[in-house]
Scaffold this active site. Structure first.
Site, PDB file in Angstrom:
ATOM      1  NE  ARG A  69      59.507  40.593  41.211  1.00 34.34           N
ATOM      2  CZ  ARG A  69      60.141  41.703  40.847  1.00 34.34           C
ATOM      3  NH1 ARG A  69      61.409  41.877  41.202  1.00 34.34           N
ATOM      4  NH2 ARG A  69      59.529  42.630  40.146  1.00 34.34           N
TER       5      ARG A  69
ATOM      6  CG  MET B 114      49.539  48.198  38.025  1.00 32.46           C
ATOM      7  SD  MET B 114      49.334  49.874  37.395  1.00 32.46           S
ATOM      8  CE  MET B 114      48.009  50.446  38.432  1.00 32.46           C
TER       9      MET B 114
ATOM     10  CB  THR C  62      44.005  42.384  41.900  1.00 34.87           C
ATOM     11  OG1 THR C  62      45.130  42.941  42.572  1.00 34.87           O
ATOM     12  CG2 THR C  62      44.378  41.050  41.300  1.00 34.87           C
TER      13      THR C  62
ATOM     14  CB  THR D 224      39.242  47.855  31.463  1.00 28.10           C
ATOM     15  OG1 THR D 224      40.161  48.246  32.489  1.00 28.10           O
ATOM     16  CG2 THR D 224      38.681  49.098  30.785  1.00 28.10           C
TER      17      THR D 224
ATOM     18  CE  LYS E  20      44.233  42.498  31.921  1.00 27.37           C
ATOM     19  NZ  LYS E  20      44.396  42.742  33.375  1.00 27.37           N
TER      20      LYS E  20
ATOM     21  CG  HIS F 147      45.666  44.877  28.932  1.00 19.93           C
ATOM     22  ND1 HIS F 147      44.393  44.987  28.427  1.00 19.93           N
ATOM     23  CD2 HIS F 147      45.699  45.663  30.036  1.00 19.93           C
ATOM     24  CE1 HIS F 147      43.683  45.805  29.189  1.00 19.93           C
ATOM     25  NE2 HIS F 147      44.444  46.226  30.169  1.00 19.93           N
ATOM     26  CG  HIS F 148      51.202  43.978  30.121  1.00 18.70           C
ATOM     27  ND1 HIS F 148      51.347  42.841  30.892  1.00 18.70           N
ATOM     28  CD2 HIS F 148      50.401  44.805  30.832  1.00 18.70           C
ATOM     29  CE1 HIS F 148      50.676  42.977  32.025  1.00 18.70           C
ATOM     30  NE2 HIS F 148      50.085  44.165  32.008  1.00 18.70           N
TER      31      HIS F 148
END
Length: 267
Positions: A39, A16, A100, A166, A159, A155-156
């Protein structure tokens, strides 16, 4: 012409965060003032995400970024960082725009008080996609008339929190519109723990985590002989950027912190 809003990004090399940096670069009303990342520290923020040199060096020090005097801090970090990041931003007089998830209701109230003490605004949004906000609001309205419902969010698999912010926000909005009502058979029994999902005010919330997904949610509402499905799909992370831009602009003229993008939309 109005001066551009100076925006710092926390978590600038995350999925994001990268989209937020790209948004800032293409909008004349915004300018990137600093960026943090765990990173690629020491690299140019633009080169680190593949959009060319921006003249902003990535750092792992939020204090260093806040010292540059941004107007707004956009935070897309992790649940273990977000509260401390938001508190430090507010203490520095920098308006937080937070995507977040993981903050509790009590923590959100505390952050609101901090914003009011400083005379600045803040926005926390579990989802910045306009369509997702509409999905949440429409589902809450529908629950007045179709109170039998379940929430399924997908979600992926990277997560960290479940259910998603949400889904929590959707459940919160529904609970304000619908009396608590236990659903299903009164003698229902799970033969596999968790099979029925999480429990909230009589309805169930289910979380799916799979590679290839981005952010998806559907609310199933039923009554005798009918099923209403209200669903939203974010197919890529660019879908969240119009809401981020709206929040960054809105927070400049606000005092106090709001939770949920629907609070700044004319719904």
């Amino acid at each position: 012409m109005m001066k551009p809003i100076k925006v710092a990004v926390a978590g600038a090399t995350g999925r994001m965060g990268q989209e937020v940096v790209k948004l800032i670069q293409r909008e004349e009303s915004l300018v990137l003032s600093g960026a943090t990342a765990r990173r690629k520290k020491g690299e140019d923020a633009g080169e680190a995400i593949g959009i060319g040199k921006l003249g902003i060096t990535l750092t792992d020090s939020l204090d260093e970024v806040l010292a540059q005097g941004p107007d707004v801090l956009v935070d897309f970090t992790t649940p273990d960082q977000v509260k401390a990041n938001t508190e430090r931003a507010i203490e520095a007089g920098v308006r937080p725009v937070v995507g977040t998830t993981g903050l509790t209701e009590e923590e959100i109230r505390e952050l609101d008080e901090l914003c009011r003490d400083k005379g600045i605004g803040g926005i926390i949004a579990p989802n910045f996609a306009i369509g997702a906000v509409l999905m949440m609001v429409f589902a809450a309205k529908a629950s007045r008339y179709m109170p039998h419902l379940e929430i399924i969010e997908m979600h992926h698999d990277r997560k960290l929190d479940a259910p998603s912010g949400t889904a929590w926000k959707t459940a919160e909005l529904i609970s304000k519109e619908r009396e608590e009502m236990k659903q299903g058979h009164p003698e229902e029994k799970e033969t596999l723990e968790g099979a029925r999902g999480g429990y909230r005010d009589g309805f169930r919330v289910h979380s799916v985590r799979l590679p290839g997904l981005v952010a998806h949610q559907e609310v199933l509402l039923s009554d005798a002989g009918q099923l209403l499905t209200i669903r939203h799909d974010s197919l890529n992370r660019e879908s969240f950027m119009p809401g981020v831009k709206l929040a960054v602009e809105d927070v400049m003229n606000r005092t106090g912190l709001v939770y949920g993008l629907e609070k700044i939309l004319d719904l």
